[in-house]
Design an enzyme around this catalytic site. Sequence first.
Site, PDB file in Angstrom:
ATOM      1  N   GLN A   3     -40.785 -10.686 -13.463  1.00  0.00           N
ATOM      2  CA  GLN A   3     -40.006 -11.337 -12.398  1.00  0.00           C
ATOM      3  C   GLN A   3     -39.716 -10.398 -11.224  1.00  0.00           C
ATOM      4  O   GLN A   3     -39.775 -10.788 -10.066  1.00  0.00           O
ATOM      5  CB  GLN A   3     -38.690 -11.863 -12.974  1.00  0.00           C
ATOM      6  N   GLU A  54     -31.559  -8.664  -9.035  1.00  0.00           N
ATOM      7  CA  GLU A  54     -32.939  -8.498  -8.567  1.00  0.00           C
ATOM      8  C   GLU A  54     -33.116  -9.186  -7.206  1.00  0.00           C
ATOM      9  O   GLU A  54     -33.780  -8.662  -6.312  1.00  0.00           O
ATOM     10  CB  GLU A  54     -33.917  -9.071  -9.608  1.00  0.00           C
ATOM     11  N   GLY A  59     -22.656 -20.178 -19.921  1.00  0.00           N
ATOM     12  CA  GLY A  59     -22.070 -18.836 -19.995  1.00  0.00           C
ATOM     13  C   GLY A  59     -21.426 -18.363 -18.695  1.00  0.00           C
ATOM     14  O   GLY A  59     -20.664 -19.090 -18.044  1.00  0.00           O
ATOM     15  N   ASP A  60     -21.772 -17.144 -18.293  1.00  0.00           N
ATOM     16  CA  ASP A  60     -21.159 -16.519 -17.110  1.00  0.00           C
ATOM     17  C   ASP A  60     -21.682 -17.072 -15.783  1.00  0.00           C
ATOM     18  O   ASP A  60     -21.217 -16.677 -14.709  1.00  0.00           O
ATOM     19  CB  ASP A  60     -21.417 -14.997 -17.156  1.00  0.00           C
ATOM     20  N   GLN A  61     -22.661 -17.992 -15.857  1.00  0.00           N
ATOM     21  CA  GLN A  61     -23.460 -18.272 -14.659  1.00  0.00           C
ATOM     22  C   GLN A  61     -22.726 -18.989 -13.529  1.00  0.00           C
ATOM     23  O   GLN A  61     -23.043 -18.795 -12.363  1.00  0.00           O
ATOM     24  CB  GLN A  61     -24.736 -19.023 -15.078  1.00  0.00           C
ATOM     25  N   HIS A  84     -29.732  -8.538 -21.896  1.00  0.00           N
ATOM     26  CA  HIS A  84     -28.987  -7.333 -22.269  1.00  0.00           C
ATOM     27  C   HIS A  84     -29.914  -6.118 -22.343  1.00  0.00           C
ATOM     28  O   HIS A  84     -29.540  -5.016 -21.939  1.00  0.00           O
ATOM     29  CB  HIS A  84     -28.273  -7.550 -23.615  1.00  0.00           C
ATOM     30  N   ASP A  99     -23.360  -1.630 -25.103  1.00  0.00           N
ATOM     31  CA  ASP A  99     -23.091  -2.980 -24.623  1.00  0.00           C
ATOM     32  C   ASP A  99     -21.636  -3.343 -24.901  1.00  0.00           C
ATOM     33  O   ASP A  99     -21.104  -3.014 -25.968  1.00  0.00           O
ATOM     34  CB  ASP A  99     -24.018  -3.925 -25.415  1.00  0.00           C
ATOM     35  N   ASN A 102     -28.901 -10.301 -14.235  1.00  0.00           N
ATOM     36  CA  ASN A 102     -30.045  -9.461 -13.847  1.00  0.00           C
ATOM     37  C   ASN A 102     -30.810 -10.126 -12.716  1.00  0.00           C
ATOM     38  O   ASN A 102     -31.215  -9.464 -11.753  1.00  0.00           O
ATOM     39  CB  ASN A 102     -30.999  -9.259 -15.040  1.00  0.00           C
ATOM     40  N   THR A 120     -32.806  -5.596 -20.723  1.00  0.00           N
ATOM     41  CA  THR A 120     -33.382  -5.183 -19.438  1.00  0.00           C
ATOM     42  C   THR A 120     -32.517  -4.144 -18.702  1.00  0.00           C
ATOM     43  O   THR A 120     -33.033  -3.095 -18.305  1.00  0.00           O
ATOM     44  CB  THR A 120     -33.643  -6.427 -18.550  1.00  0.00           C
TER      45      THR A 120
HETATM   46 BR1  BUP Z   1     -37.844 -15.924 -18.053  1.00  0.00          BR
HETATM   47  C1  BUP Z   1     -38.200 -14.207 -17.424  1.00  0.00           C
HETATM   48  N1  BUP Z   1     -39.781 -12.579 -16.767  1.00  0.00           N
HETATM   49  O1  BUP Z   1     -40.515 -14.606 -17.392  1.00  0.00           O
HETATM   50  P1  BUP Z   1     -30.931 -12.669 -16.709  1.00  0.00           P
HETATM   51  C2  BUP Z   1     -37.198 -13.305 -17.210  1.00  0.00           C
HETATM   52  N2  BUP Z   1     -37.506 -12.040 -16.790  1.00  0.00           N
HETATM   53  O2  BUP Z   1     -39.091 -10.544 -16.127  1.00  0.00           O
HETATM   54  P2  BUP Z   1     -30.941 -14.425 -19.063  1.00  0.00           P
HETATM   55  C3  BUP Z   1     -38.795 -11.670 -16.543  1.00  0.00           C
HETATM   56  O3  BUP Z   1     -35.520 -11.151 -17.707  1.00  0.00           O
HETATM   57  P3  BUP Z   1     -28.370 -13.573 -19.939  1.00  0.00           P
HETATM   58  C4  BUP Z   1     -39.558 -13.838 -17.214  1.00  0.00           C
HETATM   59  O4  BUP Z   1     -36.243 -10.555 -14.314  1.00  0.00           O
HETATM   60  C5  BUP Z   1     -34.310 -10.582 -15.782  1.00  0.00           C
HETATM   61  O5  BUP Z   1     -34.371  -9.198 -15.602  1.00  0.00           O
HETATM   62  C6  BUP Z   1     -35.632 -11.217 -15.383  1.00  0.00           C
HETATM   63  O6  BUP Z   1     -32.016 -11.737 -17.399  1.00  0.00           O
HETATM   64  C7  BUP Z   1     -36.433 -11.034 -16.633  1.00  0.00           C
HETATM   65  O7  BUP Z   1     -30.926 -14.013 -17.515  1.00  0.00           O
HETATM   66  C8  BUP Z   1     -34.212 -10.874 -17.265  1.00  0.00           C
HETATM   67  O8  BUP Z   1     -31.339 -12.985 -15.337  1.00  0.00           O
HETATM   68  C9  BUP Z   1     -33.347 -12.067 -17.562  1.00  0.00           C
HETATM   69  O9  BUP Z   1     -29.620 -11.963 -16.832  1.00  0.00           O
HETATM   70  O10 BUP Z   1     -29.956 -13.463 -19.802  1.00  0.00           O
HETATM   71  O11 BUP Z   1     -32.283 -14.224 -19.628  1.00  0.00           O
HETATM   72  O12 BUP Z   1     -30.395 -15.796 -19.096  1.00  0.00           O
HETATM   73  O13 BUP Z   1     -28.091 -14.885 -20.600  1.00  0.00           O
HETATM   74  O14 BUP Z   1     -27.973 -12.411 -20.785  1.00  0.00           O
HETATM   75  O15 BUP Z   1     -27.833 -13.499 -18.541  1.00  0.00           O
END
Ligand code: BUP
Length: 454
Positions: A337, A360, A375-377, A18, A115, A356, A20
């Site tokens: 990442q 990316e 979750g949403d995955q 959230h 949010d 995220n 990021t």
């Molecule tokens: Br682990 C990791 N470095 O080592 P998501 C994650 N990230 O930069 P999540 C790093 O955290 P939700 C690491 O690039 C992304 O921007 C990654 O967000 C970064 O998954 C962020 O991908 C992670 O949405 O959150 O953490 O499960 O459950 O809210 O989707």
Amino acid sequence: ITAELPHIALFPSAGMGHLTPFLRLASMLLSRNCALTFITAHPTVSANESSYISSFLSHHPQVNHIELQITPFLHSTSTDDDPFFLQFQATSRSTHPLGPLLSTISPPVSAIFSDFLVASSIAPIAADLGIPNYAVATTSVKFFSLMANLPNLLSNVAQLSTTTEVNVPGLAPIPISSIPPPFKDPNHLFTSQIATNAPALSAAKGILINSFDGFEPETLAAANNGRVLNHLPPFLPIGPLQPYELKRDKMQCLSWLDSKPAESVVYVSFGSRTAMSKDQIRELSKGLEASGCSFLWVLKTTKVDKEDEEELQDLLGDSFLDRTKNKGIVVKTWVNQQEILEHPAVGGFITHCGWNSVMEAARRGIPVLAWPQHGDQMVNAGVVENAGLGIWERKWGWGVLVNGEEIAIRIKELMENEKLRRSARKVGEEGMKASEVDGSSEKVLTGVIEFLKQ
Ligand code: BUP
């Protein structure tokens, strides 16, 4: 005479997933000379959140910071003790000081970008201040549409246990197997938080979302034509959000990637909140080794970073680390990442499909092997597959232990399927185009800022 640039208050909810997108959005708004107030909850759940917040604020001293003291609140009929869900709830209940604080800031605040998970507590504050509130979505348009519909689905919750598909008006039916299991329990904290905030969306001016026109075109069109819910404000796709630079030391793994041929390495990460079981970690290690591909694996064993103390040797065994020392790297520390995905040596991404991570990968056109965890995955994995960015093995369901041989087969497919590589590349080109000057997402963000100037 140019109108004053807006002053925007940004308010993320808990977790790196959230925080990021809010930091990225903040940085995009700063580069357009907007004034910013950044609202954060204190204490944060993870150490990474607090380190990213301090680092961002020290690089941008012009940003006004409001730190809300969070009073931990234990859900009375707690069905889940996920610290992030508890923090979602505690944050929503700690917003009362915000109205008075925001009303005295100069220049006056022109809008709140908050949010979705605090929508119901922010809507009345924005209304009192007489300023618009934009909800920020941290997931796909498809999953967000499902969340917006959750109160309707819960009105017949018994049906969720017997049906094979969930119907959200305007969208293709969603298989029940893709729906997060907690949605069948209205008392589950994840479910109740979403259901509480969904009705407040009708008061929002728009839904800012990290997606782009070409990625989810049918869902966006259905939602924006009022087919999903007629009281929903418009979705405003402003993604893929731009990464921002914070000066950090060069990561060791980047030097390792420098030594690898183009598109030869598979990057493996399941995000910041997935605690993978030890059995699954073993099978994944077997799969990576058997695939014969080079790999960079970010491994986590706990939901909260501060608690992750297990040694790599204990998780994987010395012999695995020894056998694969020329093939792969496993790290337990936080990496950048985005920077890894931008490295030319990375040719595939095994991801849980946190949104995220999906964006990316989309921005770089990197082929994805979707392996949703919670979750949403799963819904996001379907979006990824549909967009041509990746492959998804549906048999790898919630909590299913996937064996190493199957994993190896899918990794090879990910790295060797040229058709997939081409279609992912095309997604990347469209994603880049969307955020360039005159691109669809860039125009949407400019439009919002212009509106707020008036
Ligand atoms: Br682990 C990791 N470095 O080592 P998501 C994650 N990230 O930069 P999540 C790093 O955290 P939700 C690491 O690039 C992304 O921007 C990654 O967000 C970064 O998954 C962020 O991908 C992670 O949405 O959150 O953490 O499960 O459950 O809210 O989707």
